[in-house]
Scaffold this active site. Structure first.
Site, short mmCIF file in Angstrom:
data_model
loop_
_atom_site.label_atom_id
_atom_site.label_comp_id
_atom_site.label_asym_id
_atom_site.label_seq_id
_atom_site.Cartn_x
_atom_site.Cartn_y
_atom_site.Cartn_z
N SER A 49 1.10 -1.12 0.40
CA SER A 49 0.11 0.27 0.23
C SER A 49 1.22 1.27 -0.12
O SER A 49 -0.03 2.84 -0.21
CB SER A 49 -0.43 -0.43 1.31
OG SER A 49 -0.07 -0.15 2.53
N ASP A 331 -3.19 7.74 8.10
CA ASP A 331 -4.45 7.21 8.73
C ASP A 331 -4.15 6.58 9.75
O ASP A 331 -5.12 5.36 10.42
CB ASP A 331 -5.54 6.27 7.48
CG ASP A 331 -4.37 5.55 7.11
OD1 ASP A 331 -3.10 5.00 7.61
OD2 ASP A 331 -4.99 4.34 6.25
N HIS A 334 -0.88 4.99 7.16
CA HIS A 334 -0.19 5.12 5.81
C HIS A 334 0.37 6.31 6.07
O HIS A 334 0.11 6.83 7.27
CB HIS A 334 -0.92 4.81 4.64
CG HIS A 334 -1.03 4.28 4.26
ND1 HIS A 334 -2.43 3.43 4.75
CD2 HIS A 334 -0.34 2.64 3.95
CE1 HIS A 334 -2.84 2.48 4.97
NE2 HIS A 334 -2.01 1.88 4.48
#
Length: 368
Positions: A49, A331, A334
């Site tokens: 991610s 968040d 990340h």
């Protein structure tokens, strides 16, 4: 004190040129070096991610607002308020942002493709972990996707299938492209969920065996320039601090989980050693190991000095915080766009690379 202007005026022009050349050599081989930029025609990225630009959104679960609000002003498939490190890499090399290989809608792969998927690991995970935030698109799957992409691209060019070929790289560009990697953090995260810290540490050689095999396969497919990020300080993610069982002495001076960061540092030490071994096995490869860990930890350590708030706070929950640029963490897992940009600015010049090389000059074997 002598008159410096008179000194240079009296110096023969040939000696001035030699002196200038020597200064360039002595003062580094990065942005101000004497070698030309590499002018990569494409980027092929592999990862999780931290560099997924739309794969998980196209495959399983669409990334929703407020993701994307800062730069794209709408969800862009990235788990971030804006751009990721891979986006800043593309900007630095004056290439378009990478489209996710798994996203079939309106995409062009003319100057590269992104095989990264949120939740991906180097080692395939058991299926029970897929629904705990980990992806079935582990590195070996991403590699197979790349091989399919390369094979089909060659077929399209050989068959002269216009206009389709305009959306794909020229076959000869695969060997001139930059191959980027940002993967491994989820292998440690998955381990921390199901094993002791010592067991996670013991799993590192096998994880890196599989990573090395992927690099070797890409090399045999013609890849030559590899830009490889080590793993970041996972113990400094707000998520890690919130859910790691607290014990006395487990947190460092910045509030990060020391045992997890120590495992990450061991992973990075062994990864760096593997890169040294691979350079001997793959003599034509330019393998650049990039110390992202140090950059991220420095940012966290100097958060207020660098214009950010408490690094263990994060911006996004069900709604945005209002000003994401104040936060290092978007968040809890990340990084924010502002943090990603800060990190990019500190790794691209090559001062934290082994061997020292700016990203624009990483293709030059003479620098290694």
């Amino acid at each position: 004190m002598r008159d410096e202007n008179k000194y240079f005026k009296a110096m023969p022009i040939a000696r001035i040129l030699v002196l200038g050349f020597s200064i360039l050599v002595l003062h580094g081989r990065s942005e101000i070096g004497i070698l030309p930029s590499c002018n990569y025609p494409a980027i092929f990225n592999f990862g999780d991610s931290n560099s997924d630009t739309g794969a998980i959104s196209a495959s399983f679960l669409q990334v929703l607002p407020p993701n994307g609000e800062t730069f794209f002003h709408k969800p862009s498939g990235r788990v971030c308020d804006g751009r990721l490190l891979i986006d800043f890499i593309a900007e630095k090399l004056m290439l378009p942002y990478l489209n996710a290989y798994l996203d079939s809608i309106g995409t062009s792969f003319h100057q590269g493709a992104n095989f990264a998927t949120a939740g991906s690991t180097i080692r395939p995970q058991n299926t029970s972990l897929f629904w705990g935030g980990f992806s079935p698109f582990s590195l070996n799957v991403q590699l197979r996707q790349f091989l399919q992409f390369k094979t089909r691209t060659n077929e399209l060019y050989n068959e002269g299938k216009s206009p389709f070929i305009s959306n794909f790289p020229n076959p000869e560009e695969f060997s001139k492209a930059l191959y980027t990697f940002d993967i491994g953090q989820n292998d440690l995260a998955a381990g921390f969920r199901s094993m002791s810290d010592d067991q996670v540490r013991e799993s590192i050689p096998d994880i890196l065996n599989q990573f090395s095999l992927a690099i070797q396969e890409l090399y045999h497919q013609g890849a030559r320039v590899f830009w490889i990020h080590n793993t970041g300080p996972i113990g400094c993610l707000p998520y890690s601090v919130m859910f790691y069982p607290f014990k006395s002495g487990n947190l460092d001076q910045n509030g990060c989980v020391k045992p997890q960061n120590e495992v990450a540092q061991e992973f990075n030490r062994q990864l760096k050693d593997r890169m040294t071994q691979l350079r001997q096995q793959l003599p034509s490869a330019a393998l650049i190991y990039v110390d992202v860990y140090s950059t991220k930890y420095r940012l966290i350590s100097e958060a207020k000095k660098q214009g950010f708030i408490d690094p263990l706070k994060f911006c996004s929950g069900n709604a945005s915080c209002g000003n994401p640029s104040n936060y290092i963490s978007w968040d809890g897992i990340h990084y924010s766009e502002a943090a990603n940009q800060w990190i990019a600015n500190h790794i691209f010049n090559g001062s934290l690379s082994d061997p020292p090389s700016s990203i624009t000059q990483a293709c030059h074997k003479s620098m290694q």
